[in-house]
Design a protein around this motif. Structure first.
Motif, PDB file in Angstrom:
ATOM      1  N   GLU A  45      -1.664  18.482  29.038  1.00 33.63           N
ATOM      2  CA  GLU A  45      -1.887  19.727  29.770  1.00 33.63           C
ATOM      3  C   GLU A  45      -1.964  19.473  31.277  1.00 33.63           C
ATOM      4  O   GLU A  45      -1.401  20.225  32.082  1.00 33.63           O
ATOM      5  CB  GLU A  45      -3.169  20.397  29.273  1.00 33.63           C
ATOM      6  N   LYS A  46      -2.648  18.407  31.660  1.00 29.57           N
ATOM      7  CA  LYS A  46      -2.748  18.065  33.076  1.00 29.57           C
ATOM      8  C   LYS A  46      -1.373  17.730  33.644  1.00 29.57           C
ATOM      9  O   LYS A  46      -1.028  18.150  34.763  1.00 29.57           O
ATOM     10  CB  LYS A  46      -3.698  16.883  33.252  1.00 29.57           C
ATOM     11  N   LEU A  47      -0.570  16.977  32.877  1.00 24.71           N
ATOM     12  CA  LEU A  47       0.787  16.629  33.305  1.00 24.71           C
ATOM     13  C   LEU A  47       1.618  17.890  33.513  1.00 24.71           C
ATOM     14  O   LEU A  47       2.359  18.004  34.496  1.00 24.71           O
ATOM     15  CB  LEU A  47       1.416  15.709  32.268  1.00 24.71           C
ATOM     16  N   LEU A  48       1.470  18.858  32.601  1.00 28.65           N
ATOM     17  CA  LEU A  48       2.243  20.092  32.709  1.00 28.65           C
ATOM     18  C   LEU A  48       1.785  20.927  33.903  1.00 28.65           C
ATOM     19  O   LEU A  48       2.612  21.550  34.583  1.00 28.65           O
ATOM     20  CB  LEU A  48       2.102  20.902  31.414  1.00 28.65           C
ATOM     21  N   GLU A  49       0.492  20.947  34.155  1.00 23.01           N
ATOM     22  CA  GLU A  49      -0.015  21.704  35.299  1.00 23.01           C
ATOM     23  C   GLU A  49       0.568  21.173  36.604  1.00 23.01           C
ATOM     24  O   GLU A  49       0.990  21.944  37.480  1.00 23.01           O
ATOM     25  CB  GLU A  49      -1.549  21.621  35.337  1.00 23.01           C
TER      26      GLU A  49
ATOM     27  N   ASN B  92       2.639  19.325  19.345  1.00 17.40           N
ATOM     28  CA  ASN B  92       1.749  20.414  18.951  1.00 17.40           C
ATOM     29  C   ASN B  92       1.702  21.501  20.022  1.00 17.40           C
ATOM     30  O   ASN B  92       1.699  22.696  19.720  1.00 17.40           O
ATOM     31  CB  ASN B  92       0.335  19.880  18.697  1.00 17.40           C
ATOM     32  N   LEU B  93       1.670  21.094  21.275  1.00 22.54           N
ATOM     33  CA  LEU B  93       1.627  22.071  22.364  1.00 22.54           C
ATOM     34  C   LEU B  93       2.957  22.804  22.509  1.00 22.54           C
ATOM     35  O   LEU B  93       2.995  24.007  22.766  1.00 22.54           O
ATOM     36  CB  LEU B  93       1.278  21.377  23.678  1.00 22.54           C
ATOM     37  N   MET B  94       4.063  22.081  22.333  1.00 26.84           N
ATOM     38  CA  MET B  94       5.378  22.684  22.546  1.00 26.84           C
ATOM     39  C   MET B  94       5.801  23.599  21.405  1.00 26.84           C
ATOM     40  O   MET B  94       6.374  24.663  21.630  1.00 26.84           O
ATOM     41  CB  MET B  94       6.428  21.583  22.740  1.00 26.84           C
ATOM     42  N   LEU B  95       5.565  23.165  20.176  1.00 23.16           N
ATOM     43  CA  LEU B  95       6.067  23.911  19.018  1.00 23.16           C
ATOM     44  C   LEU B  95       5.029  24.845  18.430  1.00 23.16           C
ATOM     45  O   LEU B  95       5.349  25.684  17.597  1.00 23.16           O
ATOM     46  CB  LEU B  95       6.556  22.935  17.941  1.00 23.16           C
ATOM     47  N   GLY B  96       3.770  24.688  18.833  1.00 25.22           N
ATOM     48  CA  GLY B  96       2.734  25.569  18.326  1.00 25.22           C
ATOM     49  C   GLY B  96       2.090  25.035  17.064  1.00 25.22           C
ATOM     50  O   GLY B  96       2.737  24.406  16.233  1.00 25.22           O
TER      51      GLY B  96
ATOM     52  N   LYS C   5       3.296  31.997  10.020  1.00 28.52           N
ATOM     53  CA  LYS C   5       4.380  32.844  10.531  1.00 28.52           C
ATOM     54  C   LYS C   5       4.127  33.305  11.964  1.00 28.52           C
ATOM     55  O   LYS C   5       5.009  33.829  12.615  1.00 28.52           O
ATOM     56  CB  LYS C   5       4.559  34.070   9.633  1.00 28.52           C
ATOM     57  N   THR C   6       2.884  33.183  12.452  1.00 27.37           N
ATOM     58  CA  THR C   6       2.544  33.730  13.759  1.00 27.37           C
ATOM     59  C   THR C   6       2.142  32.630  14.745  1.00 27.37           C
ATOM     60  O   THR C   6       1.275  32.817  15.574  1.00 27.37           O
ATOM     61  CB  THR C   6       1.408  34.735  13.612  1.00 27.37           C
ATOM     62  N   VAL C   7       2.780  31.474  14.606  1.00 29.24           N
ATOM     63  CA  VAL C   7       2.489  30.372  15.514  1.00 29.24           C
ATOM     64  C   VAL C   7       3.033  30.692  16.903  1.00 29.24           C
ATOM     65  O   VAL C   7       4.147  31.176  17.043  1.00 29.24           O
ATOM     66  CB  VAL C   7       3.119  29.061  14.988  1.00 29.24           C
ATOM     67  N   HIS C   8       2.236  30.432  17.930  1.00 29.59           N
ATOM     68  CA  HIS C   8       2.662  30.679  19.305  1.00 29.59           C
ATOM     69  C   HIS C   8       2.616  29.375  20.094  1.00 29.59           C
ATOM     70  O   HIS C   8       1.733  28.551  19.898  1.00 29.59           O
ATOM     71  CB  HIS C   8       1.765  31.725  19.969  1.00 29.59           C
ATOM     72  N   VAL C   9       3.559  29.246  21.014  1.00 31.96           N
ATOM     73  CA  VAL C   9       3.580  28.073  21.868  1.00 31.96           C
ATOM     74  C   VAL C   9       2.389  28.137  22.818  1.00 31.96           C
ATOM     75  O   VAL C   9       1.876  29.211  23.138  1.00 31.96           O
ATOM     76  CB  VAL C   9       4.913  28.014  22.639  1.00 31.96           C
ATOM     77  N   HIS C  10       1.921  26.980  23.271  1.00 30.13           N
ATOM     78  CA  HIS C  10       0.787  26.910  24.192  1.00 30.13           C
ATOM     79  C   HIS C  10       1.129  27.668  25.486  1.00 30.13           C
ATOM     80  O   HIS C  10       2.237  27.534  26.016  1.00 30.13           O
ATOM     81  CB  HIS C  10       0.481  25.446  24.496  1.00 30.13           C
ATOM     82  N   PRO C  11       0.199  28.480  26.021  1.00 32.43           N
ATOM     83  CA  PRO C  11       0.498  29.276  27.238  1.00 32.43           C
ATOM     84  C   PRO C  11       0.987  28.438  28.412  1.00 32.43           C
ATOM     85  O   PRO C  11       1.869  28.867  29.158  1.00 32.43           O
ATOM     86  CB  PRO C  11      -0.859  29.939  27.552  1.00 32.43           C
TER      87      PRO C  11
ATOM     88  N   VAL D 125       2.654  25.569  28.232  1.00 29.82           N
ATOM     89  CA  VAL D 125       4.029  25.168  27.944  1.00 29.82           C
ATOM     90  C   VAL D 125       4.970  26.341  28.192  1.00 29.82           C
ATOM     91  O   VAL D 125       6.066  26.171  28.757  1.00 29.82           O
ATOM     92  CB  VAL D 125       4.160  24.672  26.488  1.00 29.82           C
ATOM     93  N   TRP D 126       4.533  27.524  27.792  1.00 28.37           N
ATOM     94  CA  TRP D 126       5.370  28.710  28.001  1.00 28.37           C
ATOM     95  C   TRP D 126       5.613  28.947  29.487  1.00 28.37           C
ATOM     96  O   TRP D 126       6.736  29.231  29.914  1.00 28.37           O
ATOM     97  CB  TRP D 126       4.701  29.925  27.370  1.00 28.37           C
ATOM     98  N   ARG D 127       4.548  28.813  30.299  1.00 25.88           N
ATOM     99  CA  ARG D 127       4.694  29.006  31.739  1.00 25.88           C
ATOM    100  C   ARG D 127       5.632  27.965  32.324  1.00 25.88           C
ATOM    101  O   ARG D 127       6.523  28.284  33.129  1.00 25.88           O
ATOM    102  CB  ARG D 127       3.314  28.911  32.412  1.00 25.88           C
ATOM    103  N   TRP D 128       5.459  26.701  31.922  1.00 18.14           N
ATOM    104  CA  TRP D 128       6.321  25.625  32.412  1.00 18.14           C
ATOM    105  C   TRP D 128       7.772  25.872  32.009  1.00 18.14           C
ATOM    106  O   TRP D 128       8.695  25.675  32.796  1.00 18.14           O
ATOM    107  CB  TRP D 128       5.844  24.289  31.837  1.00 18.14           C
TER     108      TRP D 128
END
Length: 838
Positions: free
Chosen positions: A554-558, A778-782, A791-797, A799-802
């Protein structure tokens, strides 16, 4: 009359020549040592090496190794290069040859390879059909079509290595048609077609493969000490243990009845009726599965799809027979022994570049030589690159210097220069070393644009073979490092290329090609049982470790998002040389089309020939929208333009070789009278207004039909189009939903690769790589909260922003939730996970 006769004769000779090279189906009869024969279906252009390959995939002869072929006219031990068309009659005799230890081990490996389909690939299609049929008879009526298709699959992330406080369940219900929905199909189903596990295995075993093992040496009077190679214990399908001795002449059984056979199958057939029947059933099954009887053997494992046996024992990751080092197997390739490292690579590439190339026949010979040389160089370069990275990893001082500074580790072996640099731990950056092994910036990038464009617009059928800078470089990503292997050519060598070269071969007809995934780094680690007993809360500790890794990702993505948002869009993009070649071809096609249109006599009188020539020379070389360039002024109106064109021609002539300039001038496009800046600007207009729309038009007409990201990439690259244009292609493909979906998938795949590569580069401790990859996935694919929420898996916010920012900056594509909801996550996972060692 003479010229007409001459032209007619040349046309007749050309037609006769074309008819001569057309291949035809040929029956090849091979007489075997047991006085039987097989008839193979070959073609007239086959050689002896091709006949050997046909024998190795024929059910009746697949178990025979170490032999030679002879002909009643051409003699014994025919060379691999002898043409089948020269053998009249086309009848060959197969003769057994003596073994040495290496050849005898290879013979055992062949038998293991043949029977592997009965033990290694999971349930066979026949068995699966039977199970489904039985289940259908016993099951109650299905209440819902979708519910009746439920099955289970294991998480692609090893449970011991990557536990999560909120992970996908180890056994999660998914749709059987997973690849067309959001879920993951059973990977093992790929092997159903190749599996024949419903048959009795001729040899008894349980995974990992232990069908036949070497035993301590046993003395037999009939075998001299010099002839003895090794001993075997063979366990047959009925449980009987057969002791076998390998010697130079073949294989002896140990017992009262001594039988010597050149191959193991003949020996075991004579010793056991059970083996004989089981082997016959296997060969019949091969013929039923494939009407041509081609044997499916030679399987190699890879990183995203491995046989079910590997999932049963992930800590061992048992190799398939063809890769099993116990029996002389490996991942293929020609550079494993290190003997080819010191080949004079510079001399070899220069020799290829200097080979005759004026006729089609000369170019065919030259291109084959170039292909074999380049293939060998790639194998050697990959092995040297892996060794260099491993050397850096084992030396703490080197590791620290490479990781913490811009000074790379370099190594020189003969003509090979190996450079190791640390991969970027910033997901928004890109270390582009694919062009000449350097990261192009500033002046280097400008020079590359000019050089590649000039190379493209002056290209001919010899360009690829003459381009030593491209042929002689390989880039390998491994364990968070990038290794660049480059052939260094000294200037004095270019002046006088060598007059002779080494003989190049393609052993086994190319069947031993390198599988780079055999060089993978196994991330799964086995936890000793005693450690498990001492740590009852092991699951809790692993969950904490995963949480810590997720925080690091998460820190790397930020940090990456922050850099991306500050990044300006690039204006001067690199140019692939193929773009120039396609541009020239398009200009010539357009000119030929215009010539076919006959002008009216009145219109022809209005312009003099001289004026037309001047106009053509000064006309901009862009062939897109007419009138798109404003400098298309008649020379008669502005005479100084003609002077400028002459100056441009002289300037360009100084940059090009004589042959290249003559080709450009002879292309009749007028590009030889443009400045470099004009050529670059016009090529950019051609790229945007002609090349990209034409690609999409060809997709719509099905002239090109990409089926996955790899074929899409190939189609774009061969036309000189860069992958940065994927967003533009997606916009133009609004009416081609399958192409647009491919473009979106490819953009996301490439984005996720940046994250994974950055994560791997940021991990200095090898023990932490697996859990870091698991955290990133886990963060990328949910990750669902529970089984019910699959059925309602969401990608990490984050990761979505990045992802949104990355696709906007790199591809000029606005990613919306409507785009992302149709993404097939299995396709993303399959291509985004780094291969070749990660």
């Amino acid at each position: 009359m003479a010229p007409r006769n001459s032209r007619g004769k040349a046309k007749g000779e050309r037609k006769k020549k074309e008819e001569k090279v057309l291949p035809a189906v040929t029956d090849i009869t091979v007489n075997l040592p047991d006085e039987t024969h097989v008839v193979l279906k070959g073609i007239s252009t086959d050689r002896i090496i091709d006949v050997c390959r046909l024998l190795s995939v024929n059910a009746g002869t697949c178990y025979i190794t170490n032999f030679s072929l002879s002909h009643e006219v051409r003699g014994s031990r025919l060379k691999d290069t002898v043409d089948v068309s020269a053998l009249k009659p086309c009848v060959l005799a197969l003769s057994d040859e003596d073994y040495d230890e290496k050849l005898a081990v290879a013979h055992v490996r062949r038998l293991l390879d043949i029977v592997a389909c009965t033990t290694c690939f999971g349930p066979s299609a026949s068995a699966q059909d039977k199970l489904k049929s039985d289940a259908g008879k016993n099951a109650p009526a299905a209440q819902d079509n979708k519910a009746s298709k439920k099955t289970t699959t294991k998480s692609p992330i090893p449970s011991k290595q990557s536990p999560s406080p909120k992970p996908a369940s180890k056994d999660v219900p998914v749709d059987a048609e997973g690849d067309t929905s959001h879920s993951c199909p059973k990977l093992g189903s790929f092997y159903e077609f190749f599996s024949l596990s419903h048959l009795t295995p001729p040899l008894q075993c349980t995974p990992p493969l232990s069908l036949i093992r070497k035993a301590a040496k046993r003395e037999i009077d009939e075998i001299s000490v010099d002839d003895h190679l090794f001993s075997l214990d063979v366990k047959l399908c009925n449980g009987k243990l057969v002791q076998v001795e390998a010697c130079r002449k073949g294989f002896y059984n140990v017992g009262k009845q001594r039988i010597l056979c050149h191959n193991l199958v003949d020996l075991l057939r004579q010793l056991s009726r059970a083996f004989d029947n089981a082997y016959d059933e296997l060969m019949k099954a091969f013929a039923e599965r494939n009407k041509f009887g081609n044997l499916p053997y030679g399987f190699r494992a890879n990183t995203w799809l491995i046989p079910p046996v590997a999932a049963q024992l992930p800590s061992d990751f048992p190799p398939l027979p063809v890769e099993d080092e116990t029996w002389g197997g490996n991942g293929g390739g020609l550079g494993r022994d290190g003997k080819k490292d010191l080949i004079p690579w510079a001399d070899e590439f220069l020799f290829v570049a200097s080979m005759p190339c004026t006729t089609a026949e000369e170019r065919q010979i030259r291109d084959r030589k170039a292909f074999l040389l380049h293939s060998l160089f790639v194998d050697v370069a990959i092995f040297r690159a892996i060794k260099a990275v491993q050397h850096v990893k084992l030396k703490p001082d080197l590791l620290a210097s490479v990781a913490n500074s811009d000074i790379p580790y370099t190594q020189r072996i003969g003509d090979l220069s190996i450079t190791v640099v640390k991969d970027a731990s910033n997901a928004s950056s890109k270390i582009d070393t694919k062009i000449d092994g350097i990261q192009a910036t500033g002046t280097d990038k400008k020079n590359l644009v000019e050089r590649n464009l000039l190379k493209g617009i002056t290209a001919d059928e010899n360009t690829a073979a003459h381009d030593i800078a491209t042929l002689g470089i390989v880039n390998v990503r491994h364990c968070g490092f990038i290794a660049i292997v480059k052939v260094e050519v000294r200037e004095e060598k270019k002046v006088s290329p060598p007059s002779q070269s080494i003989e190049l071969e393609q052993p086994e007809g190319g069947a031993n090609a390198l599988n780079i995934n055999s060089l993978r780094l196994l991330l799964y680690k086995t936890i000793p049982s005693e450690h498990t007993k001492q740590t009852p809360n092991l699951q809790t500790l692993e969950c904490k470790e995963l949480l810590a890794s997720e925080a690091t990702v998460e820190k790397l993505l930020e940090e990456s998002v922050a850099r991306l948002e500050e990044e300006a869009l690039e204006q001067d993009h690199l140019v692939r040389w193929e773009l120039g070649a396609c541009w020239i071809q398009h200009l010539q096609d357009q000119k030929n089309t215009e010539k076919d249109k006959k002008p009216s006599p009145e219109k022809g009188k209005k312009r003099s020939t001289e004026t037309e020539m001047k106009l053509e020379n000064s006309r901009p070389a862009f062939d897109g929208v007419r009138g798109a360039v404003e400098d298309a002024t008649l020379p008669s109106m502005e005479p100084h333009l003609e002077i400028d064109a002459k100056d441009n021609e002289l300037a360009l002539q100084r940059l090009l070789s004589d042959a290249a300039f003559v080709r450009l001038k002879g292309s009749d496009t007028g590009l030889h009278r443009k400045t470099l800046r004009e050529l670059i600007d016009l090529s950019h207009k051609y790229y945007a207004e002609v090349a990209l729309p034409k690609l999409v038009a060809d997709f719509g007409s099905l002239e090109l039909s990409p089926v996955d990201g790899r074929t899409l990439t190939d189609f774009m690259h061969t036309r000189g189009l860069q992958m940065r244009s994927l967003g533009h292609v997606a916009k133009l493909s609004e009416k081609l939903s399958h192409v647009q979906s491919l473009c979106i998938h490819e953009m996301i795949v490439r984005a996720f690769k940046h994250i994974l590569q950055a994560v791997i580069a940021a991990v200095m401790d090898h023990e932490k790589i697996a859990v870091s990859i698991a955290a990133a996935l886990n963060l990328m694919l949910g990750v669902p909260e529970s089984r019910d929420s699959i059925k309602t898996v969401h990608v990490h916010p984050l990761v979505w922003r990045w992802l949104e920012v990355f696709l906007k900056k790199r591809y000029e594509w606005d990613l919306s939730s409507s785009n992302f909801k149709d993404v097939r996550k299995f396709a993303i996972l399959r291509r985004a996970v780094p291969q070749g060692g990660h």
